[in-house]
Every structure is written in C-alpha cells, then in structure tokens.
Design a protein around this motif. Structure first.
Motif, short mmCIF file in Angstrom:
data_model
loop_
_atom_site.label_atom_id
_atom_site.label_comp_id
_atom_site.label_asym_id
_atom_site.label_seq_id
_atom_site.Cartn_x
_atom_site.Cartn_y
_atom_site.Cartn_z
N GLU A 111 -6.57 3.92 2.23
CA GLU A 111 -5.33 4.14 1.19
C GLU A 111 -5.44 2.88 0.46
O GLU A 111 -5.20 3.14 -0.80
CB GLU A 111 -4.26 4.68 1.68
N GLY A 112 -5.39 1.99 0.90
CA GLY A 112 -5.06 0.38 0.21
C GLY A 112 -6.33 0.03 -0.35
O GLY A 112 -6.42 -1.03 -0.97
N ASN A 113 -7.29 0.60 -0.12
CA ASN A 113 -8.79 0.02 -0.81
C ASN A 113 -8.92 -1.31 -0.34
O ASN A 113 -9.41 -2.00 -0.80
CB ASN A 113 -8.80 0.21 -2.13
N ILE A 157 2.98 6.64 -0.41
CA ILE A 157 2.85 7.20 0.68
C ILE A 157 4.18 7.47 1.48
O ILE A 157 4.98 6.33 1.44
CB ILE A 157 1.73 6.40 1.69
N ILE A 179 0.70 -1.10 -0.01
CA ILE A 179 0.17 -0.03 0.07
C ILE A 179 0.89 1.51 -0.07
O ILE A 179 0.50 2.22 -0.77
CB ILE A 179 -0.94 -0.03 1.14
N ASP A 202 2.52 1.31 -3.44
CA ASP A 202 1.45 1.71 -4.72
C ASP A 202 0.91 3.11 -4.74
O ASP A 202 0.69 3.64 -5.61
CB ASP A 202 0.31 0.67 -4.70
N LYS A 203 0.63 3.53 -3.36
CA LYS A 203 -0.01 4.84 -3.30
C LYS A 203 0.94 5.82 -2.92
O LYS A 203 0.68 7.23 -2.72
CB LYS A 203 -1.07 4.89 -1.99
#
Length: 153
Positions: free
Chosen positions: A105-107, A26, A20, A23-24
């Motif tokens: 955020e990670g859905n 952060i 996460i 990928d995002k």
C-alpha cells in the motif's frame, strides 16, 4: 544465521507506517482479511527472546545475536559480523501478510523495506553449528517459526 519470527514490526518504521496509513487513508480498525483489526497487529508487543536464547548461549551455540529493530534486517545483521559481509536468503524470509499489505500500500521498494522493517524477523542468531541450533530450537516447542535466513561471508 537463523531467524526467529517477530511478533510484528517491533519498533521498526512506525513513522513510515503512520505516513502510509494517512496518505492511503487506510482505516487501521478494519480487518483487511488478517483475522484481526490491523491496529491490533500493528500494536502487538515486541516478542522477548531471552528465554529462547539463554539456553543456546549456555550450550555454546551462539556466536552473535541481532535483535532486528530500527535499521531493519540488513543493518542489524551486518553490525555483528565485525567487518565481514552477510548473505541474506531473501527468498526464505517469511514476512507476515499484514506487513506485506503495508509495504504494498505504501509502494515501499524492496530495498527500503529491507532497510527500514524487520520483514518478520525479530532476532537473528549467528552460529557455527546450524544443525544443532535448529534441533535445539525445535526441542523448545516454540509457538512461532524459526528458519535459516543467511550466512556470514
């Protein structure tokens, strides 16, 4: 079933958390409104519960313990029921804000989050005398929360 609040994710789901973050994009060194950098919250050492639990065992208040780690809150609480089921009071689970942030955020679906993460619950104590257990925990003056989180059905 009484929950003792976790100090963080403990050893739950760090492969997913790293994915996460990557990928995002952060930045774990940022605060994001939590009062501390996210990395500090993610690396918080696992809370040790033995000093809390041993007196309860000695008083005969513990039927089973679930240290909620890999497998999340669902699998860890089911393990101790010897074939019986568990009714988790999901609405009562007090998930820390930084955990909610990672999940959002990670859905991550609620089902997957419950299966992978501890959701803010580090230890679950199964008892047949919840009122006395809660009173004993209150008398220990803990610096973290505890609450009724479910029942064996």
């Amino acid at each position: 079933m009484v929950a003792l609040e976790s100090s963080g994710f403990h050893s739950n789901g760090y492969s997913l958390i790293r994915k996460i973050l990557k990928d995002k994009e952060i930045d774990p060194t940022k605060d994001y409104g939590f009062g501390r950098p996210l990395v500090d919250l993610l690396l918080e050492p696992t809370r040790i519960y033995c000093h809390v639990v041993y007196p309860l065992i000695e008083k005969g208040l513990v039927k089973a313990l679930s240290h909620v780690r890999g497998g999340g809150i669902v699998e860890n609480t089911l393990r101790v029921t010897m074939g019986r089921g568990v009714k988790l009071f999901k609405e009562k689970i007090k998930t820390q804000e930084f955990m909610k942030f990672i999940i959002k955020e990670g859905n991550v679906s609620e089902e997957e989050a419950m299966r992978v993460f501890n959701m803010g619950v580090g230890m679950v104590i199964t008892t047949n005398n919840e009122d006395r257990l809660l009173e004993e925990l209150k008398n220990q003056n803990l610096d973290y929360d505890f609450y009724l989180v479910g029942k064996v059905v």
